[in-house]
Structures are given as structure tokens and as C-alpha cells.
Motif scaffolding. Structure first.
Motif, PDB file in Angstrom:
ATOM      1  N   HIS A 197      -0.165  -6.137   8.541  1.00 61.38           N
ATOM      2  CA  HIS A 197      -0.727  -4.790   8.632  1.00 61.38           C
ATOM      3  C   HIS A 197      -1.478  -4.709   9.960  1.00 61.38           C
ATOM      4  O   HIS A 197      -2.267  -5.612  10.271  1.00 61.38           O
ATOM      5  N   ILE A 245       4.627  -4.643   7.437  1.00 64.94           N
ATOM      6  CA  ILE A 245       5.651  -5.067   8.385  1.00 64.94           C
ATOM      7  C   ILE A 245       6.183  -6.414   7.888  1.00 64.94           C
ATOM      8  O   ILE A 245       5.424  -7.390   7.793  1.00 64.94           O
ATOM      9  N   LEU A 255       5.746   3.059  18.117  1.00 69.60           N
ATOM     10  CA  LEU A 255       5.565   2.465  16.792  1.00 69.60           C
ATOM     11  C   LEU A 255       6.534   1.322  16.513  1.00 69.60           C
ATOM     12  O   LEU A 255       6.199   0.387  15.786  1.00 69.60           O
ATOM     13  N   CYS A 295      -2.243   3.147  12.156  1.00 72.04           N
ATOM     14  CA  CYS A 295      -1.992   1.982  11.297  1.00 72.04           C
ATOM     15  C   CYS A 295      -0.519   1.895  10.936  1.00 72.04           C
ATOM     16  O   CYS A 295       0.148   2.910  10.794  1.00 72.04           O
ATOM     17  N   GLN A 296      -0.065   0.680  10.769  1.00 77.46           N
ATOM     18  CA  GLN A 296       1.268   0.443  10.234  1.00 77.46           C
ATOM     19  C   GLN A 296       1.137  -0.661   9.186  1.00 77.46           C
ATOM     20  O   GLN A 296       0.585  -1.723   9.467  1.00 77.46           O
TER      21      GLN A 296
END
Length: 187
Positions: free
Chosen positions: A83, A65, A95, A61-62
Motif C-alpha cells: 500500500h 498492489i 499511477l 493512495c494506491q
């Protein structure tokens, strides 16, 4: 002067402004540069090079942003965060690609609903993962500055595939729990 600058000059004139006054003399060129920057996504291509997942099969997950786009209906900004989560099958992606993918679709005349789906579909196609989930939260200046004038109103959109769609009580729930935890920690 280019055609865009010429049109901006005409707009200023039709609004009743004096485009020759000091503060507006370079405005047409500045508006053109800004519009070209804000719509650079039409010309971006993200290198979708992937890597062997080496057995990694847990959610990646990131959060948060930064996302800046222009509403295609009013050419006013909508600003927020994206997200992204995915569950690798055999391939992973660097990533830094997440921000580049978001910009490729956000930096266009856009609607949030379509942009969310485009980001999700790109990751689905590039990775063939077990699933992808994208959530976008944004404030639309067409609602904040004009029309209903409702500052602070957030619009949330999501797009899901695979395990996130099929196992809502599992993968999707885990993603949303992690997202809520991230929100609390960022306050």
C-alpha cells in the motif's frame, strides 16, 4: 545447459532424486527460467518521469498492489500486498508507476523490511513530496512451509517520510483509516 541449470541438476541428484526421470528432465531449465523471472528486478529501471501537480496537494493512495518476492535467507517466496500513499508538493507520478516500483524492488532476493524502505526512498527521491508512506503485508513461506510452520501469519512493515512521520496524528492517521476502509471493502 547453463551454470544455473547445472547446479539445479546437482541439487536434484544430492537430494536423492533421479534427474533423468521423465518429470524432472526439464526441471533444471524451468527452475532457471523461474529464478530469472523472480529476480528480474535487478535489471528493471522505472522511468521516474513526473508531472506538474497542478495544485494537487491531497494524499494520493494506491492499495493492494500485488507483491511477490524471494526471501534472501531461504530463497522461498513471500507474497502479499503493498500500500502506497504520498502527498504531492509540486510533482506527481503516473499511477502505473507504483506497481513497477514495487516490482523493481520485490523481484530480487530480498527482506521485507529493506524492500519497504527502498520503495519509500525511491518515491521520496523521485517526487520530493510532502511525505510518503509505504505499508507491506506479506506471508513468508519460510515460516509457512518450514521452520515454525505457521500458515496465515502476516508480517507488516512500514516506512514513512515527511508529513507522515512528522504529523502522525494527521496524515499517518488518515492513511491508516483509508487503508482499513479499503481492507473492509475488499472482503
Amino acid at each position: 545447459m547453463s551454470a544455473i541449470s547445472d547446479h539445479v541438476l546437482g541439487i536434484l541428484d544430492r537430494l536423492g532424486e533421479d534427474p533423468t526421470r521423465e518429470g524432472l528432465q526439464k526441471t533444471p531449465e524451468r527452475v532457471e527460467r523461474a529464478l530469472r523471472e523472480l529476480t528480474a528486478g535487478y535489471h528493471l529501471e522505472v522511468d521516474a518521469t513526473t508531472f506538474d501537480a497542478e495544485g494537487a496537494n491531497q494524499m494520493v493512495c494506491q492499495w493492494n498492489i500485488p507483491t511477490y518476492s524471494l526471501c534472501e535467507h531461504h530463497i522461498l517466496p513471500f507474497v502479499g500486498v503493498t500500500h502506497i500513499g504520498y502527498i504531492p508538493k509540486e510533482r506527481i507520478v503516473g499511477l502505473s508507476k507504483f506497481k513497477r516500483i514495487v516490482d523493481m524492488y520485490a523481484r530480487r532476493l530480498q527482506i521485507q523490511e529493506r524492500m519497504t524502505r527502498q520503495i519509500c526512498d525511491f518515491l521520496e527521491e523521485a517526487l520530493s513530496p510532502r511525505g510518503v508512506m509505504v505499508v507491506v503485508e506479506a506471508e513468508h513461506f519460510c515460516m509457512t512451509m518450514r521452520g515454525v510452520q505457521a500458515p496465515g501469519t502476516l508480517t507488516t512493515t512500514s516506512a514513512v517520510t515527511g508529513d507522515f512521520a512528522d504529523r502522525a496524528e494527521g496524515s499517518r492517521e488518515e492513511f491508516l483509516i483509508l487503508l482499513n476502509r479499503s481492507r473492509k471493502e475488499s472482503r
